[in-house]
Design a protein around this motif. Structure first.
Motif, mmCIF file in Angstrom:
data_model
loop_
_atom_site.group_PDB
_atom_site.id
_atom_site.type_symbol
_atom_site.label_atom_id
_atom_site.label_comp_id
_atom_site.label_asym_id
_atom_site.label_seq_id
_atom_site.Cartn_x
_atom_site.Cartn_y
_atom_site.Cartn_z
ATOM 1 N N THR A 92 -9.176 25.962 0.476
ATOM 2 C CA THR A 92 -9.171 24.525 0.712
ATOM 3 C C THR A 92 -9.215 23.827 -0.634
ATOM 4 O OG1 THR A 92 -11.565 24.171 0.733
ATOM 5 C CG2 THR A 92 -10.557 24.851 2.805
ATOM 6 N N HIS A 93 -9.088 22.535 -0.596
ATOM 7 C CA HIS A 93 -9.174 21.763 -1.834
ATOM 8 C C HIS A 93 -10.570 21.187 -2.031
ATOM 9 C CE1 HIS A 93 -8.118 18.913 1.324
ATOM 10 N NE2 HIS A 93 -8.767 18.011 0.617
ATOM 11 N N TYR A 94 -11.524 21.549 -1.164
ATOM 12 C CA TYR A 94 -12.886 21.039 -1.289
ATOM 13 C C TYR A 94 -13.641 21.824 -2.361
ATOM 14 C CZ TYR A 94 -11.768 18.673 3.023
ATOM 15 O OH TYR A 94 -11.172 17.884 3.963
ATOM 16 N N PRO A 95 -14.506 21.141 -3.121
ATOM 17 C CA PRO A 95 -15.244 21.822 -4.194
ATOM 18 C C PRO A 95 -16.090 23.002 -3.708
ATOM 19 C CG PRO A 95 -15.391 19.458 -4.478
ATOM 20 C CD PRO A 95 -14.733 19.699 -3.142
ATOM 21 N N LEU A 96 -16.701 22.880 -2.538
ATOM 22 C CA LEU A 96 -17.500 23.969 -1.970
ATOM 23 C C LEU A 96 -17.074 24.214 -0.530
ATOM 24 C CD1 LEU A 96 -21.111 23.065 -3.141
ATOM 25 C CD2 LEU A 96 -19.763 25.037 -3.867
ATOM 26 N N ARG A 97 -17.033 25.481 -0.158
ATOM 27 C CA ARG A 97 -16.727 25.826 1.228
ATOM 28 C C ARG A 97 -17.483 27.102 1.588
ATOM 29 N NH1 ARG A 97 -13.011 26.671 -2.343
ATOM 30 N NH2 ARG A 97 -11.946 28.646 -2.520
ATOM 31 N N MET A 98 -18.135 27.051 2.716
ATOM 32 C CA MET A 98 -18.849 28.225 3.181
ATOM 33 C C MET A 98 -18.311 28.594 4.549
ATOM 34 S SD MET A 98 -22.860 29.199 3.586
ATOM 35 C CE MET A 98 -23.242 27.844 4.628
ATOM 36 N N ALA A 99 -17.986 29.841 4.710
ATOM 37 C CA ALA A 99 -17.497 30.340 5.989
ATOM 38 C C ALA A 99 -18.474 31.377 6.510
ATOM 39 C CB ALA A 99 -16.103 30.950 5.824
ATOM 40 N N VAL A 100 -18.768 31.279 7.785
ATOM 41 C CA VAL A 100 -19.587 32.268 8.484
ATOM 42 C C VAL A 100 -18.616 33.046 9.355
ATOM 43 C CG1 VAL A 100 -21.518 32.632 10.047
ATOM 44 C CG2 VAL A 100 -21.530 30.661 8.489
ATOM 45 N N VAL A 101 -18.522 34.360 9.111
ATOM 46 C CA VAL A 101 -17.517 35.164 9.797
ATOM 47 C C VAL A 101 -18.163 36.376 10.465
ATOM 48 C CG1 VAL A 101 -15.590 34.474 8.322
ATOM 49 C CG2 VAL A 101 -17.004 36.380 7.653
ATOM 50 N N PRO A 102 -17.710 36.701 11.677
ATOM 51 C CA PRO A 102 -18.216 37.904 12.345
ATOM 52 C C PRO A 102 -17.840 39.141 11.540
ATOM 53 C CG PRO A 102 -16.930 36.543 13.853
ATOM 54 C CD PRO A 102 -16.736 35.989 12.492
ATOM 55 N N ASP A 103 -18.769 40.081 11.458
ATOM 56 C CA ASP A 103 -18.542 41.329 10.733
ATOM 57 C C ASP A 103 -19.205 42.438 11.537
ATOM 58 O OD1 ASP A 103 -17.901 43.210 8.850
ATOM 59 O OD2 ASP A 103 -19.432 42.602 7.414
ATOM 60 N N GLY A 104 -18.512 42.900 12.560
ATOM 61 C CA GLY A 104 -19.114 43.897 13.450
ATOM 62 C C GLY A 104 -20.234 43.265 14.250
ATOM 63 N N ASP A 105 -21.432 43.834 14.138
ATOM 64 C CA ASP A 105 -22.588 43.320 14.867
ATOM 65 C C ASP A 105 -23.382 42.288 14.071
ATOM 66 O OD1 ASP A 105 -22.029 44.941 17.027
ATOM 67 O OD2 ASP A 105 -23.279 46.589 16.315
ATOM 68 N N SER A 106 -22.858 41.879 12.938
ATOM 69 C CA SER A 106 -23.575 40.911 12.115
ATOM 70 C C SER A 106 -22.617 39.785 11.697
ATOM 71 C CB SER A 106 -24.169 41.601 10.885
ATOM 72 O OG SER A 106 -23.140 42.148 10.088
ATOM 73 N N LEU A 107 -23.156 38.852 10.949
ATOM 74 C CA LEU A 107 -22.355 37.757 10.420
ATOM 75 C C LEU A 107 -22.321 37.850 8.906
ATOM 76 C CD1 LEU A 107 -23.707 34.767 12.550
ATOM 77 C CD2 LEU A 107 -21.517 35.934 12.812
ATOM 78 N N GLY A 108 -21.204 37.511 8.332
ATOM 79 C CA GLY A 108 -21.074 37.487 6.883
ATOM 80 C C GLY A 108 -20.934 36.054 6.401
ATOM 81 N N LEU A 109 -21.336 35.822 5.170
ATOM 82 C CA LEU A 109 -21.192 34.510 4.539
ATOM 83 C C LEU A 109 -20.205 34.625 3.394
ATOM 84 C CD1 LEU A 109 -24.871 33.221 4.169
ATOM 85 C CD2 LEU A 109 -23.165 32.485 5.819
ATOM 86 N N ARG A 110 -19.288 33.676 3.328
ATOM 87 C CA ARG A 110 -18.368 33.596 2.187
ATOM 88 C C ARG A 110 -18.527 32.212 1.576
ATOM 89 N NH1 ARG A 110 -12.839 35.493 5.002
ATOM 90 N NH2 ARG A 110 -13.512 37.557 5.609
ATOM 91 N N LEU A 111 -18.839 32.171 0.311
ATOM 92 C CA LEU A 111 -18.948 30.899 -0.387
ATOM 93 C C LEU A 111 -17.792 30.804 -1.370
ATOM 94 C CD1 LEU A 111 -20.623 28.317 -0.908
ATOM 95 C CD2 LEU A 111 -21.685 29.552 -2.787
ATOM 96 N N GLY A 112 -16.971 29.803 -1.182
ATOM 97 C CA GLY A 112 -15.878 29.555 -2.101
ATOM 98 C C GLY A 112 -16.169 28.294 -2.898
ATOM 99 N N TYR A 113 -15.632 28.217 -4.079
ATOM 100 C CA TYR A 113 -15.878 27.072 -4.939
ATOM 101 C C TYR A 113 -14.708 26.902 -5.898
ATOM 102 C CZ TYR A 113 -17.167 30.706 -8.253
ATOM 103 O OH TYR A 113 -17.149 31.812 -9.062
ATOM 104 N N LEU A 114 -14.561 25.680 -6.380
ATOM 105 C CA LEU A 114 -13.540 25.409 -7.382
ATOM 106 C C LEU A 114 -14.129 25.716 -8.753
ATOM 107 C CD1 LEU A 114 -11.985 22.055 -6.101
ATOM 108 C CD2 LEU A 114 -11.152 24.391 -5.796
#
Length: 166
Positions: A92-114
């Protein structure tokens, strides 16, 4: 049915923090408030920007990916077509972005940044704070929002001693 892709509508969300409110109460209230707004989710971001007169309404996005992919479904749906590798990349073009994504039986966090706005260390500190908040929620969901400390010891020392003279 004739178009392929993810069609989403990014909308700003205002979260009012009440220092005395328990964490679990904040999350419950936020969920209730958002559920009441569902009839208005069709309203586009550009319309909101035009009607409010603000060009930028937010600079951080949070996305909950709630469509986990079961690879076995691809065999049934695609027939003879083989899918060799599946991966996705958030951009995205946003300075910060966090995605919560399913990862099997748990959730993962992805933090993106410019990288022209945040260093890797700054982004890591932000992610560490999010993880701290999640750990606090798991350990003590009744803790009042105002009692949560997100400063590291170094930051507290800098704030109180170096800058504050205490």
């Amino acid at each position: 049915e004739r178009m392929l892709g993810l069609f989403i509508n990014t909308l700003p969300v205002r979260v009012r923090l009440r220092p005395e409110e328990p964490l679990i109460g904040l999350l419950t209230r936020l969920q209730d408030e958002q559920a009441q707004l569902i009839p208005h989710h069709h309203y586009g971001l550009s319309d909101i920007q035009r009607n409010t007169g603000f060009g930028t309404l937010f600079d951080t996005t949070t996305v909950l990916t709630n469509y986990p992919l079961d690879p076995s479904v691809l065999d049934r749906v695609l027939g003879d077509l083989d899918v060799l590798d599946i991966d996705n990349e958030d951009a995205t073009h946003y300075p910060l972005r966090m995605a919560v994504v399913p990862d099997g039986d748990s959730l993962g966090l992805r933090l993106g940044y410019l990288p022209d706005l945040y260093t890797r260390d700054e982004a890591q500190r932000l992610l560490d704070r999010v993880l701290h908040l999640l750990e606090t929620l798991a350990e003590d969901p009744e803790r009042p929002v105002g009692d949560i400390d997100i400063l590291t010891e170094e930051e507290r020392h800098q704030l109180l001693v170096e800058w504050g003279g205490y």
